[in-house]
Design an enzyme around this catalytic site. Structure first.
Site, PDB file in Angstrom:
ATOM      1  N   PRO A  14       0.853  -1.191   0.000  1.00 29.10           N
ATOM      2  CG  PRO A  14       0.087  -0.970   2.187  1.00 29.10           C
ATOM      3  CD  PRO A  14       0.858  -1.888   1.289  1.00 29.10           C
ATOM      4  CG  MET A  15       3.520   2.190  -1.909  1.00 31.84           C
ATOM      5  SD  MET A  15       4.683   2.037  -3.292  1.00 31.84           S
ATOM      6  CE  MET A  15       3.677   1.096  -4.465  1.00 31.84           C
ATOM      7  CB  SER A  16      -0.029   7.673   0.739  1.00 32.86           C
ATOM      8  OG  SER A  16      -0.529   7.071   1.908  1.00 32.86           O
ATOM      9  CD  GLN A  68      -1.910   0.144   5.154  1.00 37.82           C
ATOM     10  OE1 GLN A  68      -1.638   1.280   4.818  1.00 37.82           O
ATOM     11  NE2 GLN A  68      -0.985  -0.794   5.332  1.00 37.82           N
ATOM     12  CB  CYS A  98       2.212   5.215   8.076  1.00 39.89           C
ATOM     13  SG  CYS A  98       2.458   6.813   7.236  1.00 39.89           S
ATOM     14  CE  LYS A 137       3.850  -2.579   4.272  1.00 37.39           C
ATOM     15  NZ  LYS A 137       4.677  -1.420   4.624  1.00 37.39           N
ATOM     16  NE  ARG A 223      10.796   3.282  -1.146  1.00 39.12           N
ATOM     17  CZ  ARG A 223      11.812   3.648  -0.391  1.00 39.12           C
ATOM     18  NH1 ARG A 223      12.329   4.862  -0.515  1.00 39.12           N
ATOM     19  NH2 ARG A 223      12.332   2.811   0.491  1.00 39.12           N
TER      20      ARG A 223
END
Length: 320
Positions: A14-16, A68, A98, A137, A223
């Site tokens: 999960p990536m904002s 998430q 995070c 996570k 990434r």
């Protein structure tokens, strides 16, 4: 994960600002075992804010997929989990990793690793609120002096968590230094649920080394997928066959970029779609001759038509 069997043990992190529905769908089409939404604030979920409801939109092609959630109030997290179950989520993932200051200052994300009692209450409330599997996570700990992921993982398992993902850095490292894949092995040894390793996987060899050093059941890639939605499939194929697949042909990449662009415009509309597409197109073009000039032109383009024209002109020079 509970009763859900994944087709392969390679997951999209999960990536904002990145793992929206168009990108998740694209990576899933390329063969990802599981895709996960951007981090969603539980309070915003309860309020049904317009932005949040856009973030939880999903397509049948992504399924099963995970939503998430982040938050610091057990009851609110439970309500948000129930809402997403009703909206068709197959898995709820709790964010306790995070490192961003805004999230941490709100006592959510990796801040919860400093309060194991509250973390346990949040996990327990979320698990009890839904019938679908709940995963977690987190990082290795808050800082080098407090790497409590193995202890918190055991607490999470006792509360009903079905899978645990560990990013191999502390919160205080942010994204600096190297992820400690060997430390993930200590988490793996402490629980019986699947453990997924995450952090610094940008090549097939990285994925193999992470799994060897950690003993993890799978790998999560973030990434490393920027501009390479096919990378997860390359990793999965190698783990299964020990064969390294080459990157797709330039013509295929060109068509993939056009399709992703179309999907973003459909999802967001032209105004927002053009803005969000710029970073993705920049990532796709990285490494090609003349990519720096191309990115400058793309960032100046104000319309979808102008961007499509630039994309075609850039890619066609390499194969037409």
């Amino acid at each position: 994960i509970g009763s859900i069997e994944l087709p392969m043990p390679v997951l999209l992190a999960p990536m904002s600002g990145v793992t929206d529905m168009p990108f998740r769908r694209l990576v899933k089409r390329q063969g990802a075992g599981l895709v996960i939404s951007e981090m969603i604030a539980s309070q915003a979920m309860i309020r049904h804010t317009r932005q949040t409801m856009k973030m939880v939109e999903k397509s049948h092609e992504e399924q099963p997929m995970a939503i998430q959630l982040a938050g610091c109030e057990p009851a609110v997290m439970a309500d948000a989990a129930r809402l997403n179950e009703d909206l068709g989520a197959h898995i709820i993932d709790i964010n306790m990793g995070c490192p961003v200051k805004k999230v941490v200052n709100g006592h959510a994300g990796s801040s919860l690793m400093r309060d194991e009692l509250l973390a346990a209450k949040i996990i327990e409330a979320t698990v009890k609120a839904v019938k679908i599997p709940v995963t977690l996570k987190m990082r290795t700990g808050w800082d080098d002096a407090n790497r409590n992921a193995p202890k918190l993982a055991k607490i999470a398992e006792e509360c009903g968590i079905k899978m645990i993902t560990i990013h191999g850095r502390t919160r205080c490292q942010l994204y600096n230094g190297r992820a400690d894949w060997r430390f993930i092995a200590r988490v793996k040894e402490s629980v019986s649920v699947p453990v997924i390793g995450n952090g610094d996987v940008v090549s097939i060899d990285d994925a193999q080394n992470l799994l060897e050093q950690s003993g993890a059941d799978g790998v999560m890639i973030g990434r490393g997928c920027y501009g390479r939605p096919w990378f997860i499939n390359q990793v999965g194929h190698y783990l299964k066959t020990k064969e390294k697949l080459a990157d797709p042909a330039v013509e295929y990449q060109h068509q993939l970029v056009l399709g992703h662009m179309d999907d973003m415009l459909t999802h967001y509309g032209e105004g927002t779609g053009v803005k969000i597409a710029r970073k993705h197109i920049g990532w796709y073009s990285k490494g090609f001759p003349g990519s720096a000039e191309f990115r400058v032109a793309i960032n100046k383009a104000e319309s979808a038509a102008a961007m499509f024209e630039l994309i075609d002109r850039f890619y066609l020079q390499f194969y037409a």
